[in-house]
Enzyme design. Structure first.
Site, PDB file in Angstrom:
ATOM      1  N   GLU A   1       0.823  -1.202   0.000  1.00 21.29           N
ATOM      2  CA  GLU A   1       0.000   0.000   0.000  1.00 21.29           C
ATOM      3  C   GLU A   1       0.859   1.253   0.000  1.00 21.29           C
ATOM      4  OE1 GLU A   1      -4.086  -0.037   1.858  1.00 21.29           O
ATOM      5  OE2 GLU A   1      -3.099   1.378   3.203  1.00 21.29           O
TER       6      GLU A   1
ATOM      7  N   HIS B   1       6.944 -26.567   4.386  1.00 17.95           N
ATOM      8  CA  HIS B   1       6.164 -27.683   3.854  1.00 17.95           C
ATOM      9  C   HIS B   1       5.042 -27.185   2.945  1.00 17.95           C
ATOM     10  CE1 HIS B   1       8.049 -30.692   6.547  1.00 17.95           C
ATOM     11  NE2 HIS B   1       8.200 -29.637   7.333  1.00 17.95           N
TER      12      HIS B   1
ATOM     13  N   LYS C   1     -13.366   1.382  -3.200  1.00 22.26           N
ATOM     14  CA  LYS C   1     -14.231   1.773  -2.076  1.00 22.26           C
ATOM     15  C   LYS C   1     -15.358   2.680  -2.548  1.00 22.26           C
ATOM     16  CE  LYS C   1     -12.063   3.100   1.696  1.00 22.26           C
ATOM     17  NZ  LYS C   1     -11.044   3.710   2.585  1.00 22.26           N
TER      18      LYS C   1
END
Length: 489
Positions: free
Chosen positions: A339, A370, A482
């Site tokens: 960001e 893993h 947004k």
């Protein structure tokens, strides 16, 4: 400050790629470490020649990154697109002003809650805190609070149960509501603007659930506090028993050491712990003033970020904490990095022609070994890896020392494998090595160490932004979605 590719020092650095790698030797491991009393940053795994290190230092000097940092500390408007100062360092600095006053108010409130003097509407003490917020209102505070949980268990101190409500998905609310006793729960609603869609909707779900229980508005108010800017929708004394304030000069992803994060810290662990976190962060802020990258941990890490991204062409970076307590830390760093520096225009709004922030991801070791380590070791792309480790355990489980020794052995083995690789007659078992890797290590994960770790990364990302000639303190890239979501709701 110029665009990176306009710096002759960068061109000199890029020309040195043919000198990489130098051999990994005991002397390299010993010498290529930037040291601070709280943290060490080892970059021996980059296998840098002395010429490359000198060129990195020259680039930092050419771009004036230390002077730019001092400009932030001096209160100059370094958020160029919004013409704002950048104040998150002040939240833990020697002259905190407004932020110190708000911290004192938060600590006083936390002391009242922890002592039982301040309680809910039904005269029962608070035992649980739910932080309601998204993005920087969740990720940084969550990394801090969860990072200290195991440490706090060894301190015989009161620990309040903690939950984070961020996702707009109503299942997230339903999951948390099923786990808590509302009569002993305090809700902290965090939104700087007071208009964040997800936070507003989740607050509405909480207040509706309280109404469904038969609570009055006055009773609900006793369980609600807010963190916001003055005169927003959340700055409402009729709805919240107390309000704590931040201002526009601190971006959400940098707000962990403001009351966005420290109100929660003080409630969960107590103000003394919060003060130690802030002291650790302030110590690394002071280290970031040093002009020599071999002593300035954040600056060296930032310069290596430029080397990875713009010389080696890496587009991703793995952050691997060898500590389950830091399981939430990579997600915070992902937001902090992407960001801040995921930009394609410079500080003057002009397009740039070079790569900036890599994609940051990570999971705790040894679990991640893993999972995606196969690609990191043998995939065709270079993906730099940065491990975080601690010399001592603090768990009270049986034989923590033996388990911790195995954990550290795994960490060291991975770094050696990334650096040196393995020759083998079977191509399937051949490891090229020469894969950039580094290590952030501290004696123990304590409040001070955690604060130092937070500031180390904040300052590293700040320095990278200066080197790329970016404004690391706005986030227009999150605004369009947004706005469209608000319009569609």
């Amino acid at each position: 400050m110029r665009n990176l590719t306009d710096c002759p020092e960068f061109q000199q650095l890029a020309d040195l790629r043919q000198d990489w790698p130098a051999p990994l030797t005991p002397a390299t491991i010993r010498d290529q470490v930037a040291r601070h009393c709280l943290l060490h940053f080892s970059y021996a795994g980059y296998l840098l020649s002395p010429e490359i290190r000198h060129a990195l230092q020259a680039l930092a000097e050419s771009q004036g990154v230390i002077a730019a940092y001092h400009a932030i500390l001096d209160g100059q408007a370094m958020n160029t697109s919004e013409n704002r100062v950048v104040s998150h360092h002040q939240t833990r600095g020697p002259n905190r002003g407004f932020y110190g006053k708000e911290q004192a108010r938060a600590d006083h409130f936390a002391d009242g809650v922890r002592s039982g003097e301040l309680h809910g509407a039904f005269s029962r003490p608070f035992t649980t805190v739910v932080q309601v917020g998204i993005g920087g209102s969740e990720l940084g505070p969550k990394a801090l609070v969860e990072g200290l949980h195991c440490w706090a268990l060894t301190q015989s101190t009161l620990i309040l149960e903690t939950h984070f409500l961020a996702n707009i998905d109503p299942n997230d609310f339903a999951r948390i509501w099923a786990q808590i006793d509302p009569e002993t729960t305090l809700f902290i609603t965090v939104s700087k603007s007071g208009t964040t869609l997800e936070t507003a909707l989740n607050l509405g779900l909480i207040t509706q659930a309280m109404t469904d229980l038969g609570w009055t508005a006055a009773q609900s108010r006793q369980h609600l506090v807010s963190v916001t800017m003055p005169q927003t929708a959340l700055d409402d004394p009729t709805s919240f028993r107390d309000r704590f304030y931040i201002d526009a000069s601190i971006g959400g992803r940098y707000s962990g050491t403001s009351v966005v994060g420290t109100l929660l810290l003080s409630l969960v662990y107590g103000p003394v712990v919060t003060a130690e976190v802030l002291a650790g962060a302030a110590a690394l802020d002071e280290n970031a003033r040093l002009p020599d990258c071999t002593h300035n941990l954040s600056l060296m890490a930032a310069l290596l970020g430029i080397w990875e991204c713009n010389v080696l062409g890496c587009t991703a970076r793995a952050i691997i904490p060898y500590s389950q307590s830091l399981a939430a830390f990579p997600a915070h760093l992902q937001q902090l990095d992407c960001e801040s520096n995921g930009k394609s225009v410079n500080r003057d709004g002009q397009s740039i022609d070079y790569a900036t922030s890599p994609v940051v991801f990570g999971e705790p070791g040894t679990n991640s070994q893993h999972s995606f380590f196969q690609k990191l070791h043998q995939g065709p792309e270079l993906v730099p890896i940065q491990c975080i480790g601690f010399a001592k355990p603090y768990a009270s489980s049986p034989a923590p020392g033996a388990a911790h020794d195995a954990l550290l052995a795994s960490l060291v083995a991975q770094l050696v494998a990334f650096s040196t690789g393995q020759a083998h007659s079977d191509p399937n078992k051949t490891f090229s090595g020469h894969r950039p890797c580094s290590l952030v290590i501290a004696p123990e994960l304590t409040p001070q160490t955690l604060g130092a770790l937070l500031a180390f990364y904040e300052n590293k990302i700040m320095f990278e932004g200066f080197l790329w000639n970016l404004n690391s303190f706005d986030q227009e890239g999150v605004q369009l979605g947004k706005t469209l979501a608000q319009d569609a709701t």
